[in-house]
Every structure is written in C-alpha cells, then in structure tokens.
Write an enzyme that holds these catalytic residues in place. Structure first.
Site, PDB file in Angstrom:
ATOM      1  N   SER A  71       0.864  -1.192   0.000  1.00  0.00           N
ATOM      2  CA  SER A  71       0.000   0.000   0.000  1.00  0.00           C
ATOM      3  C   SER A  71       0.888   1.224   0.000  1.00  0.00           C
ATOM      4  CB  SER A  71      -0.865   0.024   1.265  1.00  0.00           C
ATOM      5  OG  SER A  71      -1.466   1.282   1.426  1.00  0.00           O
ATOM      6  N   TYR A 103      -1.730  -0.972  10.303  1.00  0.00           N
ATOM      7  CA  TYR A 103      -1.724  -1.215   8.847  1.00  0.00           C
ATOM      8  C   TYR A 103      -0.439  -0.652   8.226  1.00  0.00           C
ATOM      9  CZ  TYR A 103      -3.487  -1.105   3.997  1.00  0.00           C
ATOM     10  OH  TYR A 103      -3.660  -1.283   2.643  1.00  0.00           O
ATOM     11  N   LYS A 153       2.370  -3.142   6.573  1.00  0.00           N
ATOM     12  CA  LYS A 153       2.568  -3.048   5.113  1.00  0.00           C
ATOM     13  C   LYS A 153       4.005  -2.613   4.791  1.00  0.00           C
ATOM     14  CE  LYS A 153      -1.480  -4.190   3.269  1.00  0.00           C
ATOM     15  NZ  LYS A 153      -1.682  -5.134   2.184  1.00  0.00           N
TER      16      LYS A 153
HETATM   17  P1  NDP Z   1     -11.287  -6.086  -0.169  1.00  0.00           P
HETATM   18  O1  NDP Z   1     -11.749  -5.997   1.239  1.00  0.00           O
HETATM   19  O2  NDP Z   1     -12.165  -5.603  -1.271  1.00  0.00           O
HETATM   20  O3  NDP Z   1     -10.833  -7.584  -0.496  1.00  0.00           O
HETATM   21  C1  NDP Z   1      -9.979  -8.271   0.370  1.00  0.00           C
HETATM   22  C2  NDP Z   1      -9.860  -9.704  -0.080  1.00  0.00           C
HETATM   23  O4  NDP Z   1      -9.014 -10.397   0.849  1.00  0.00           O
HETATM   24  C3  NDP Z   1     -11.180 -10.441  -0.073  1.00  0.00           C
HETATM   25  O5  NDP Z   1     -11.182 -11.451  -1.040  1.00  0.00           O
HETATM   26  C4  NDP Z   1     -11.210 -11.049   1.335  1.00  0.00           C
HETATM   27  O6  NDP Z   1     -12.110 -12.147   1.352  1.00  0.00           O
HETATM   28  C5  NDP Z   1      -9.737 -11.452   1.477  1.00  0.00           C
HETATM   29  N1  NDP Z   1      -9.283 -11.574   2.838  1.00  0.00           N
HETATM   30  C6  NDP Z   1      -9.296 -10.646   3.815  1.00  0.00           C
HETATM   31  N2  NDP Z   1      -8.805 -11.168   4.948  1.00  0.00           N
HETATM   32  C7  NDP Z   1      -8.487 -12.457   4.684  1.00  0.00           C
HETATM   33  C8  NDP Z   1      -7.945 -13.522   5.440  1.00  0.00           C
HETATM   34  N3  NDP Z   1      -7.654 -13.401   6.738  1.00  0.00           N
HETATM   35  N4  NDP Z   1      -7.734 -14.703   4.831  1.00  0.00           N
HETATM   36  C9  NDP Z   1      -8.048 -14.864   3.515  1.00  0.00           C
HETATM   37  N5  NDP Z   1      -8.553 -13.900   2.755  1.00  0.00           N
HETATM   38  C10 NDP Z   1      -8.773 -12.713   3.332  1.00  0.00           C
HETATM   39  O7  NDP Z   1      -9.887  -5.301  -0.185  1.00  0.00           O
HETATM   40  P2  NDP Z   1      -9.123  -4.562  -1.381  1.00  0.00           P
HETATM   41  O8  NDP Z   1      -9.360  -5.254  -2.647  1.00  0.00           O
HETATM   42  O9  NDP Z   1      -9.394  -3.121  -1.232  1.00  0.00           O
HETATM   43  O10 NDP Z   1      -7.626  -4.787  -0.902  1.00  0.00           O
HETATM   44  C11 NDP Z   1      -6.817  -5.867  -1.355  1.00  0.00           C
HETATM   45  C12 NDP Z   1      -5.404  -5.584  -0.907  1.00  0.00           C
HETATM   46  O11 NDP Z   1      -4.999  -4.325  -1.443  1.00  0.00           O
HETATM   47  C13 NDP Z   1      -5.243  -5.481   0.612  1.00  0.00           C
HETATM   48  O12 NDP Z   1      -4.044  -6.091   1.002  1.00  0.00           O
HETATM   49  C14 NDP Z   1      -5.193  -3.981   0.846  1.00  0.00           C
HETATM   50  O13 NDP Z   1      -4.453  -3.650   1.999  1.00  0.00           O
HETATM   51  C15 NDP Z   1      -4.491  -3.505  -0.412  1.00  0.00           C
HETATM   52  N6  NDP Z   1      -4.750  -2.103  -0.735  1.00  0.00           N
HETATM   53  C16 NDP Z   1      -6.022  -1.646  -1.033  1.00  0.00           C
HETATM   54  C17 NDP Z   1      -6.217  -0.317  -1.349  1.00  0.00           C
HETATM   55  C18 NDP Z   1      -7.562   0.242  -1.717  1.00  0.00           C
HETATM   56  O14 NDP Z   1      -7.701   1.480  -1.822  1.00  0.00           O
HETATM   57  N7  NDP Z   1      -8.581  -0.555  -1.932  1.00  0.00           N
HETATM   58  C19 NDP Z   1      -5.105   0.645  -1.351  1.00  0.00           C
HETATM   59  C20 NDP Z   1      -3.833   0.059  -1.017  1.00  0.00           C
HETATM   60  C21 NDP Z   1      -3.684  -1.255  -0.734  1.00  0.00           C
HETATM   61  P3  NDP Z   1     -12.801 -12.661   2.729  1.00  0.00           P
HETATM   62  O15 NDP Z   1     -13.250 -11.446   3.476  1.00  0.00           O
HETATM   63  O16 NDP Z   1     -13.902 -13.553   2.267  1.00  0.00           O
HETATM   64  O17 NDP Z   1     -11.727 -13.413   3.461  1.00  0.00           O
END
Ligand code: NDP
Length: 264
Positions: free
Chosen positions: A144, A157, A161
């Site tokens: 991130s 976070y 990260k």
């Molecule tokens: P979402 O919440 O939309 O998606 C997260 C995904 O990760 C889901 O598929 C969720 O599924 C899965 N997940 C979360 N926790 C777990 C766990 N413990 N075990 C397995 N799967 C898990 O998040 P984003 O798409 O926004 O983010 C994806 C990545 O990008 C993250 O690492 C985030 O920190 C990073 N990011 C996002 C930004 C943004 O603006 N959106 C900016 C910078 C970085 P489920 O809940 O079913 O487990």
C-alpha cells in the site's frame, strides 16, 4: 500485445472481491488458470465459477484464512495436488485497521502481522522451490502507499505493510537466481466495495452523498482527483506477471494517481 501468459497458473490470495478479484479476472482473460482463496466461501465459489465460465480457464477455489499457518499449508498442498505448483503468486489478501498505538493490544498487532507479513512469508516459502522447478516465476506483494506515506488512523496497517515491502525486497534478492521475479505494488485509492460501504456509513454525518464523500477524499489527496478502479490496477499486475517485465526485479511500484508526496 501478446503477454504470453496462456496456460500459466496463478495463486491469488483474497481473489474473491476488490483488487484480488480484478487481478483474477484480468489474468483469466490472458488464459491463466487460477487458484484463489478467501474466508467467505459463498462469495469465493460464486466468483470463481463466474470467472471459469467467462474465460474458459480452470479456477480452483478453496477457503483459507491466510492469517493461519495451518490453513495456508492445506491450501498450498491442495494447489500442488491440482496443478503441480504455480508460476505466479499474488499475495493480496489484507485489510485496513483503525486504532491508536496507546491502547492497541498485542493481539491486534499479532493478527495483522500474520495477515500482512507472515502470510506472504508462508505462501512464498511454500511455493518458491516448485516455481524454480517449473523454470521460474513471479511473486507480487500487494502492500500500500501507506507502507511509505502513513495514514494517521491506521498505524498497525502502515507498519505491517512497510514490513511486507521490506520482506518483498529481501525475497527478491533470494529468488532472482531461481529466475523468480519478486516485486511490490503500492496502490493508492482504489475503489472497492469496502470503500463504497464506508462512504455510505460516513457520508450522512457530513450531510453529503456517498459519492460526494468519495470525491472529496480523492480530490483532497490525489493530484489526479479520483479513485482508481480495480481494473486499472489489475492491468499493471498483469504486466508485471508477464515476461514483458523481465527486468523488473525487487522494486516497489506506486499506482496511486500521484498521491505519493515524495520522489522515489
Ligand atoms: P477487499 O476488502 O475488497 O478484499 C480483500 C480480499 O481479501 C477479499 O477477497 C477477502 O475475502 C480477502 N481476505 C481478507 N482477509 C483475509 C484472510 N484473513 N484470509 C483470507 N482472505 C482474506 O480489499 P481490497 O481489494 O481493497 O484490498 C486488497 C489488498 O490491497 C489489501 O491487502 C489492501 O491492503 C491492499 N490495498 C487496497 C487499497 C484500496 O484502496 N482498496 C489501497 C492500497 C492497498 P474474505 O473477506 O472472504 O476473506
């Protein structure tokens, strides 16, 4: 441009929604077979079936909480049984936090250390020998912009990260002799369902619509003045997965609409 990814195999953690789902779809469009995991099985299986039907690739889906070592081991074993290994690993699963250091308990620090750092360590360690046996591969760690430019409300976070990006650099140095290219991507504001529901919750207090709330965040923070879409970001992931990015090793790439406030 032919990215020559057809019939490769990619593992994507958190591939059921948001950025991970967009990367899964974009790789499937290039003919890549997938193995995706998440905790919510209903959403995971629904999306994996939809990708398989649309893009005519194999999509293996299995529930896995990536903050738990034993579940990661089971998932890696299942992928090895299904595909005999993987060519691409995308460490994507993660979540934001909200706390003050003064009273955040050890358990919360430990959970996000396991989710953001140890998951990447465990998946990489589990797959890298097999990747080398296949002639090489690609590992991408989704960190991130907060790894470099912290947001005030989420110190856990930001810290975990930042640790992920250093792990990624160390891994890149160890992996390149095996022809495995490791890189980090630092996204900025990417519009995902989670952002939309946050806006719906917080906008009424400011007497504005959810869209106006999101527009304000984007305009206040990014020179481009808008959120990126998961699809825009996924294009960059796909490029880095391809041999067109063959000299990209051990770097951190920002996809942030100009939000990073320093020259890197
Ligand atoms: P979402 O919440 O939309 O998606 C997260 C995904 O990760 C889901 O598929 C969720 O599924 C899965 N997940 C979360 N926790 C777990 C766990 N413990 N075990 C397995 N799967 C898990 O998040 P984003 O798409 O926004 O983010 C994806 C990545 O990008 C993250 O690492 C985030 O920190 C990073 N990011 C996002 C930004 C943004 O603006 N959106 C900016 C910078 C970085 P489920 O809940 O079913 O487990």
């Amino acid at each position: 441009m032919d990215l020559e990814l057809t019939d490769k195999v990619a593992v994507i953690t958190g591939g059921s929604v948001g950025i991970g789902l967009a990367v899964a779809r974009a790789l499937a469009k290039e003919g890549v077979h997938l193995a995706i995991c998440a905790r919510d099985e209903v959403r995971l299986f629904r999306e994996s079936q939809a990708i398989a039907a649309q893009h005519h690739v194999e999509v293996f889906a299995k529930r896995c909480d990536v903050s738990k070592a034993d579940e990661i081991t089971d998932f890696i074993d299942a992928v090895n049984n299904k595909y005999g290994g993987t060519d691409i690993l995308i460490n994507n699963a993660g979540a934001g936090t909200n706390e003050k250091i003064i009273d955040a308990p050890d358990e919360k620090w430990q959970h996000f250390w396991d989710l953001h750092v140890m998951a990447a360590v465990r998946f990489s360690r589990g797959f890298m020998s097999g990747m080398a046996d296949r002639g090489g591969g690609v590992i991408l760690n989704n960190a991130s912009i907060c790894a470099r430019q912290p947001l005030g409300y989420e110190p856990i976070y930001n810290t975990t990260k930042a640790a992920l990006s250093m792990f990624s650099k160390c891994l890149a140095n160890e992996c390149i002799p095996m022809n495995i290219r490791v890189n980090t991507i630092n996204p900025g504001l990417i519009i995902t369902p989670d952002w939309l529901s946050t806006a719906e919750k917080l906008a009424p207090a400011e007497n504005i619509s959810a869209q106006a709330y999101l527009d304000k965040i984007a305009k206040d923070n990014t020179p481009i003045g808008r959120f990126g879409t998961p699809e825009e970001l996924a294009n960059f992931f796909v490029f880095l997965c391809s041999d067109k990015a063959s000299y990209c090793v051990g770097s951190t790439y920002y996809v942030d609409g100009g939000w990073l406030n320093v020259v890197e």
